[in-house]
Design a protein around this motif. Structure first.
Motif, PDB file in Angstrom:
ATOM      1  N   HIS A  30      44.194 -28.110 -65.493  1.00 49.89           N
ATOM      2  CA  HIS A  30      43.348 -27.920 -64.572  1.00 49.89           C
ATOM      3  C   HIS A  30      42.248 -27.012 -64.844  1.00 49.89           C
ATOM      4  CE1 HIS A  30      45.709 -29.457 -61.115  1.00 49.89           C
ATOM      5  NE2 HIS A  30      46.673 -29.213 -61.658  1.00 49.89           N
ATOM      6  N   SER A  32      37.955 -25.430 -63.814  1.00 47.10           N
ATOM      7  CA  SER A  32      36.911 -25.739 -62.859  1.00 47.10           C
ATOM      8  C   SER A  32      35.322 -25.371 -63.841  1.00 47.10           C
ATOM      9  CB  SER A  32      36.782 -24.553 -61.886  1.00 47.10           C
ATOM     10  OG  SER A  32      38.351 -24.948 -60.875  1.00 47.10           O
ATOM     11  N   GLN A  36      32.317 -23.985 -59.529  1.00 53.20           N
ATOM     12  CA  GLN A  36      33.771 -24.228 -58.945  1.00 53.20           C
ATOM     13  C   GLN A  36      34.691 -23.186 -58.936  1.00 53.20           C
ATOM     14  OE1 GLN A  36      34.650 -27.705 -61.120  1.00 53.20           O
ATOM     15  NE2 GLN A  36      33.636 -29.125 -59.545  1.00 53.20           N
ATOM     16  N   THR A  40      37.800 -22.500 -56.154  1.00 53.66           N
ATOM     17  CA  THR A  40      39.269 -22.622 -56.590  1.00 53.66           C
ATOM     18  C   THR A  40      40.013 -21.454 -56.457  1.00 53.66           C
ATOM     19  OG1 THR A  40      38.560 -24.472 -58.295  1.00 53.66           O
ATOM     20  CG2 THR A  40      40.697 -23.596 -58.862  1.00 53.66           C
ATOM     21  N   TRP A  67      36.670 -35.926 -65.969  1.00 52.89           N
ATOM     22  CA  TRP A  67      35.951 -35.316 -64.968  1.00 52.89           C
ATOM     23  C   TRP A  67      36.387 -36.219 -63.776  1.00 52.89           C
ATOM     24  CZ3 TRP A  67      33.177 -31.001 -64.648  1.00 52.89           C
ATOM     25  CH2 TRP A  67      32.653 -30.452 -65.997  1.00 52.89           C
ATOM     26  N   PRO A  70      39.698 -33.614 -57.387  1.00 49.40           N
ATOM     27  CA  PRO A  70      40.594 -32.405 -57.603  1.00 49.40           C
ATOM     28  C   PRO A  70      42.040 -32.905 -57.146  1.00 49.40           C
ATOM     29  CG  PRO A  70      39.070 -32.418 -55.485  1.00 49.40           C
ATOM     30  CD  PRO A  70      38.748 -33.557 -56.460  1.00 49.40           C
ATOM     31  N   THR A  87      38.114 -30.488 -50.533  1.00 54.75           N
ATOM     32  CA  THR A  87      36.892 -30.312 -51.243  1.00 54.75           C
ATOM     33  C   THR A  87      36.076 -31.662 -50.808  1.00 54.75           C
ATOM     34  OG1 THR A  87      37.821 -31.241 -53.131  1.00 54.75           O
ATOM     35  CG2 THR A  87      37.686 -29.015 -53.082  1.00 54.75           C
ATOM     36  N   GLU A  91      32.965 -34.524 -55.403  1.00 57.32           N
ATOM     37  CA  GLU A  91      33.037 -33.372 -56.699  1.00 57.32           C
ATOM     38  C   GLU A  91      34.279 -33.932 -57.574  1.00 57.32           C
ATOM     39  OE1 GLU A  91      34.528 -29.867 -54.785  1.00 57.32           O
ATOM     40  OE2 GLU A  91      33.321 -28.575 -56.351  1.00 57.32           O
ATOM     41  N   ARG A  92      33.687 -33.649 -58.912  1.00 55.38           N
ATOM     42  CA  ARG A  92      34.643 -33.831 -59.906  1.00 55.38           C
ATOM     43  C   ARG A  92      35.002 -32.525 -60.629  1.00 55.38           C
ATOM     44  NH1 ARG A  92      35.540 -37.715 -57.407  1.00 55.38           N
ATOM     45  NH2 ARG A  92      34.987 -39.800 -57.881  1.00 55.38           N
ATOM     46  N   PHE A  93      36.277 -32.493 -61.086  1.00 51.96           N
ATOM     47  CA  PHE A  93      36.701 -31.311 -61.888  1.00 51.96           C
ATOM     48  C   PHE A  93      37.314 -31.726 -63.272  1.00 51.96           C
ATOM     49  CE2 PHE A  93      37.151 -29.784 -57.535  1.00 51.96           C
ATOM     50  CZ  PHE A  93      36.929 -28.537 -57.698  1.00 51.96           C
ATOM     51  N   HIS A  95      39.485 -32.097 -66.240  1.00 57.24           N
ATOM     52  CA  HIS A  95      41.035 -31.947 -66.432  1.00 57.24           C
ATOM     53  C   HIS A  95      41.165 -32.146 -67.922  1.00 57.24           C
ATOM     54  CE1 HIS A  95      41.915 -33.401 -62.129  1.00 57.24           C
ATOM     55  NE2 HIS A  95      41.551 -32.034 -62.056  1.00 57.24           N
TER      56      HIS A  95
END
Length: 126
Positions: A30, A32, A36, A40, A67, A70, A87, A91-93, A95
């Motif tokens: 994970h 951010s 972000q 988080t 991306w 979450p 969220t 929204e993309r995080f 990884h």
């Protein structure tokens, strides 16, 4: 730059890179973005005083970075995960599907909460 939150006792990056439990359990690490990371931290780690903030240069990573929507960190269980505010769906995080290469780590700093348990970005990072 991308950011990873980790317990002090779990942080160790060697020649083979850093491989947290989530890499084995979920298949990715994970991250951010700097924009972000506070949400988080406050959502999943409020009040935790054993965290480090690891800042990574994604251009120096050898594993695939994707991306994606979450997903709660695998290390978060119980009330913190259950009461986490959702969220935004778009929204993309980041990884990471492999270890964090030692050469990609730009900085590692303690990440203590404020008195009220919330987090603020350390002034020395950016």
């Amino acid at each position: 730059m991308i950011c990873h939150l980790v317990e002090r006792s779990a942080w160790s990056v060697g020649a083979a890179g850093y491989r947290p439990a989530s890499l084995g359990a979920e298949g990715f690490i994970h991250f951010s973005t700097p924009a972000q990371v506070l949400a988080t931290a406050n959502r999943y780690y409020r009040g935790r005083d054993d965290l480090l903030l690891v800042v990574v240069d994604p251009r120096r990573l050898s594993a695939p970075l994707r991306w994606e929507p979450p997903a709660p960190p695998s290390s978060v269980a119980g009330p913190a995960a259950a009461t986490a505010a959702p969220t935004a769906t778009d929204e993309r995080f980041p990884h990471l599907y492999g270890p964090i290469d030692a050469g990609a780590v730009a900085v590692v700093v303690p990440f203590p909460p404020e008195r009220d348990g919330t987090f603020r970005m350390p002034a020395t990072i950016w």
